[in-house]
Design a protein around this motif. Structure first.
Motif, PDB file in Angstrom:
ATOM      1  N   ASP A 284     -33.028  -0.026 -21.247  1.00 50.80           N
ATOM      2  CA  ASP A 284     -31.752   0.397 -21.826  1.00 50.80           C
ATOM      3  C   ASP A 284     -30.581  -0.287 -21.126  1.00 50.80           C
ATOM      4  O   ASP A 284     -29.603  -0.699 -21.764  1.00 50.80           O
ATOM      5  N   GLU A 287     -30.399  -3.908 -22.305  1.00 50.51           N
ATOM      6  CA  GLU A 287     -29.846  -3.967 -23.659  1.00 50.51           C
ATOM      7  C   GLU A 287     -28.339  -3.737 -23.642  1.00 50.51           C
ATOM      8  O   GLU A 287     -27.583  -4.436 -24.323  1.00 50.51           O
ATOM      9  N   SER A 288     -27.885  -2.762 -22.832  1.00 47.54           N
ATOM     10  CA  SER A 288     -26.448  -2.469 -22.779  1.00 47.54           C
ATOM     11  C   SER A 288     -25.661  -3.623 -22.168  1.00 47.54           C
ATOM     12  O   SER A 288     -24.495  -3.828 -22.485  1.00 47.54           O
ATOM     13  N   GLN A 323     -34.121   0.162 -30.030  1.00 51.02           N
ATOM     14  CA  GLN A 323     -32.917  -0.670 -29.910  1.00 51.02           C
ATOM     15  C   GLN A 323     -33.243  -2.141 -29.654  1.00 51.02           C
ATOM     16  O   GLN A 323     -32.371  -3.004 -29.784  1.00 51.02           O
ATOM     17  N   VAL A 324     -34.511  -2.435 -29.278  1.00 50.39           N
ATOM     18  CA  VAL A 324     -34.929  -3.837 -29.088  1.00 50.39           C
ATOM     19  C   VAL A 324     -36.207  -4.083 -29.904  1.00 50.39           C
ATOM     20  O   VAL A 324     -37.156  -4.687 -29.418  1.00 50.39           O
ATOM     21  N   ARG A 325     -36.195  -3.607 -31.137  1.00 53.24           N
ATOM     22  CA  ARG A 325     -37.379  -3.718 -31.992  1.00 53.24           C
ATOM     23  C   ARG A 325     -37.840  -5.174 -32.090  1.00 53.24           C
ATOM     24  O   ARG A 325     -37.038  -6.088 -32.291  1.00 53.24           O
ATOM     25  N   LYS A 411     -23.878   6.672 -38.487  1.00 48.28           N
ATOM     26  CA  LYS A 411     -24.703   5.882 -37.570  1.00 48.28           C
ATOM     27  C   LYS A 411     -26.003   5.442 -38.236  1.00 48.28           C
ATOM     28  O   LYS A 411     -26.518   4.359 -37.967  1.00 48.28           O
ATOM     29  N   ARG A 415     -27.374   1.622 -38.419  1.00 48.19           N
ATOM     30  CA  ARG A 415     -28.741   1.269 -37.997  1.00 48.19           C
ATOM     31  C   ARG A 415     -29.467   0.501 -39.100  1.00 48.19           C
ATOM     32  O   ARG A 415     -30.190  -0.463 -38.837  1.00 48.19           O
ATOM     33  N   ASN A 419     -30.855  -3.208 -38.467  1.00 44.76           N
ATOM     34  CA  ASN A 419     -32.268  -3.521 -38.704  1.00 44.76           C
ATOM     35  C   ASN A 419     -32.422  -4.591 -39.775  1.00 44.76           C
ATOM     36  O   ASN A 419     -33.302  -5.451 -39.692  1.00 44.76           O
ATOM     37  N   ARG A 422     -31.582  -7.928 -38.218  1.00 46.03           N
ATOM     38  CA  ARG A 422     -32.678  -8.343 -37.337  1.00 46.03           C
ATOM     39  C   ARG A 422     -33.831  -8.955 -38.140  1.00 46.03           C
ATOM     40  O   ARG A 422     -34.382  -9.989 -37.770  1.00 46.03           O
ATOM     41  N   PRO A 431     -30.632  -7.771 -28.189  1.00 44.90           N
ATOM     42  CA  PRO A 431     -29.556  -6.822 -28.510  1.00 44.90           C
ATOM     43  C   PRO A 431     -28.700  -7.368 -29.654  1.00 44.90           C
ATOM     44  O   PRO A 431     -28.435  -8.573 -29.712  1.00 44.90           O
ATOM     45  N   ARG A 433     -25.019  -6.660 -31.639  1.00 42.34           N
ATOM     46  CA  ARG A 433     -23.757  -5.928 -31.646  1.00 42.34           C
ATOM     47  C   ARG A 433     -23.161  -5.953 -33.059  1.00 42.34           C
ATOM     48  O   ARG A 433     -23.212  -6.979 -33.736  1.00 42.34           O
TER      49      ARG A 433
END
Length: 446
Positions: A284, A287-288, A323-325, A411, A415, A419, A422, A431, A433
């Motif tokens: 986490d 990723e942040s 969050q890092v699929r 949210k 998402r 996704n 991605r 990550p 943004r």
């Protein structure tokens, strides 16, 4: 070593001299709010990270008689364009594209020199509308930038690296190029130092069964398949509540710095006890910080006899780390020297994904399809409108959506969009943004 040349051009008072000062790291050029302060070409040695170049600050481009002072200033600017390996064409993002920008954009385009479009004065997203307007100049994707505050330097570094001539290998070696920066992080006793010793082929780092042997963040130069790598070994990261030793607190903060300065971070898990709570916290953190990520399952030789374990652990990774699929999960053994090539290939692949740029046309074609398949919800009887999207930077990929009432977007819908980005643009594990830019309603008097 002969450095490539970069010329900064644009109409007066768009911030060219401020950009020049930012690139050379010193206040060499006079800066003032009044236009026309710069008259002569000013030169200096500029750099962003490991990209070095000769940079030329020019007078503001203005239409004028050839024999006048303004005409001679313009001639100096045109000479700088002819001399340059790349041109930074600067506009004021807050003012947007003005009619006086267009003839000079045409001049730069006709020169045949690679052009990087800088939408300056876009600090804090203030000039995003003007930055988007800059697409109309036909000079490619603009880089939202703030010369005053240093925002956008990473994107400019990437753009310069693509267009400037490559130095030859001998010169890079003499200069001691930094190479790809890779940090190895994880809980204490995950085998980080053992792995690095095996990578470089010598007992360079102290190892042993005791946890917490490494205290400093150690940096080592290495080469993998002809590629320069700078490895950072870090102290094991434990939960803050369990750290009471002052030296270990310092070591952990040193490890955090290594993460921030790395391009790719390998989070090393102990395959015999993977995905502990602290492992998830470390991922986490990576990723942040927006770093590229690879997960290494170390000590795999101790569990390799368990059929189906790798598939099960990869499914756990998808479930526990959405969050890092798609992040690469590589089994390896630092002690036995197994899986290192696969780990490094995953590191290089992660770096390429992290640095990927997608054209605005492709993004908006995807967005149209995504909105048709799943339209945004309505708020207070009014449907949220998403008008267009663009990528504002890479490393990590950062996209901006423009429209109305976007601050009310749930949210779950953001998402869905992340996704979708991605999957559509092959951005596994990195990550992503997503910024939401709501257009102001000109009829709203409140």
């Amino acid at each position: 070593m002969d450095l490539p040349t970069v010329a900064i051009v644009g109409r007066p008072n768009v911030g060219k001299s401020t950009l020049f000062n930012r690139l050379v790291g010193r206040k060499l050029a006079l800066v003032d709010d009044r236009p026309g302060v710069t008259r002569d070409r000013r030169e200096g040695e500029g750099f962003i990270g490991d990209v070095a170049f000769r940079v030329i600050d020019t007078a503001g481009l203005e239409e004028a008689d050839a024999d006048s002072l303004l005409g001679r200033m313009r001639a100096q600017t045109e000479a700088a364009i002819l001399e340059a390996d790349a041109v930074l064409f600067v506009i004021d993002a807050r003012a947007g594209v003005l009619p006086s920008d267009r003839p000079f954009a045409e001049l730069v385009r006709r020169s045949g020199c690679p052009v990087i479009l800088i939408a300056n004065k876009a600090e804090g997203g203030a000039g995003m509308a003007g930055a988007y307007d800059a697409f109309s100049l036909g000079l490619g994707d603009p880089i939202p930038f703030s010369a005053e505050h240093g925002e956008g330097l990473g994107s400019l570094q990437d753009a310069l690296r693509e267009v400037l001539p490559e130095p030859d290998d001998e010169e890079e070696d003499e200069e001691g190029g930094k190479g790809l920066r890779v940090a190895i992080v994880g809980r204490p006793n995950a085998g980080k130092s053992t792995l690095i010793n095996r990578m470089i082929g010598e007992e360079r780092l102290l190892v042993g069964p005791e946890a917490g042997i490494t205290r400093d963040s150690i940096s080592l130069d290495w080469e993998w398949r002809g590629r320069r790598i700078k490895l950072h070994d870090t102290a094991g990261m434990r939960r803050r509540a369990r750290i009471d030793d002052k030296l270990e607190k310092l070591a952990v903060s040193d490890g955090l710095r290594a993460v921030r300065f790395a391009e790719v971070v390998v989070v090393l898990l102990d395959a015999t006890i993977p995905f502990e709570k602290q492992d998830l916290t470390i991922v986490d953190l990576v990723e942040s910080e927006g770093r590229a990520l690879v997960i290494g399952l170390n000590k795999w030789d101790l569990v390799a006899d368990q059929p189906g374990l790798l598939k099960s652990l990869r499914e756990d990774c998808t479930r526990l780390l959405p969050q890092v699929r798609g992040v690469s999960v590589v089994p390896l053994s630092g002690l036995a020297g197994e899986g290192i090539d696969k780990l490094m290939q995953a590191v290089v692949d992660a770096s390429e994904v992290w640095s990927r740029r997608v054209s605005t046309a492709r993004i908006n074609a995807w967005l149209t399809d995504a909105l048709q398949r799943n339209p945004p919800p309505a708020v207070s009887g009014r449907r949220i409108k998403i008008r267009y999207a663009t990528q504002v930077k890479s490393r990590p990929p950062h996209f901006a959506l423009f429209g109305n009432q976007l601050d009310a977007l749930p949210k779950s819908y953001t998402r869905y969009l992340v996704n979708g980005l991605r999957e559509a643009f092959d951005l596994p594990g990195t990550p992503i943004r997503l910024s939401l830019r709501t257009s102001k309603n000109p009829f709203d008097k409140s």
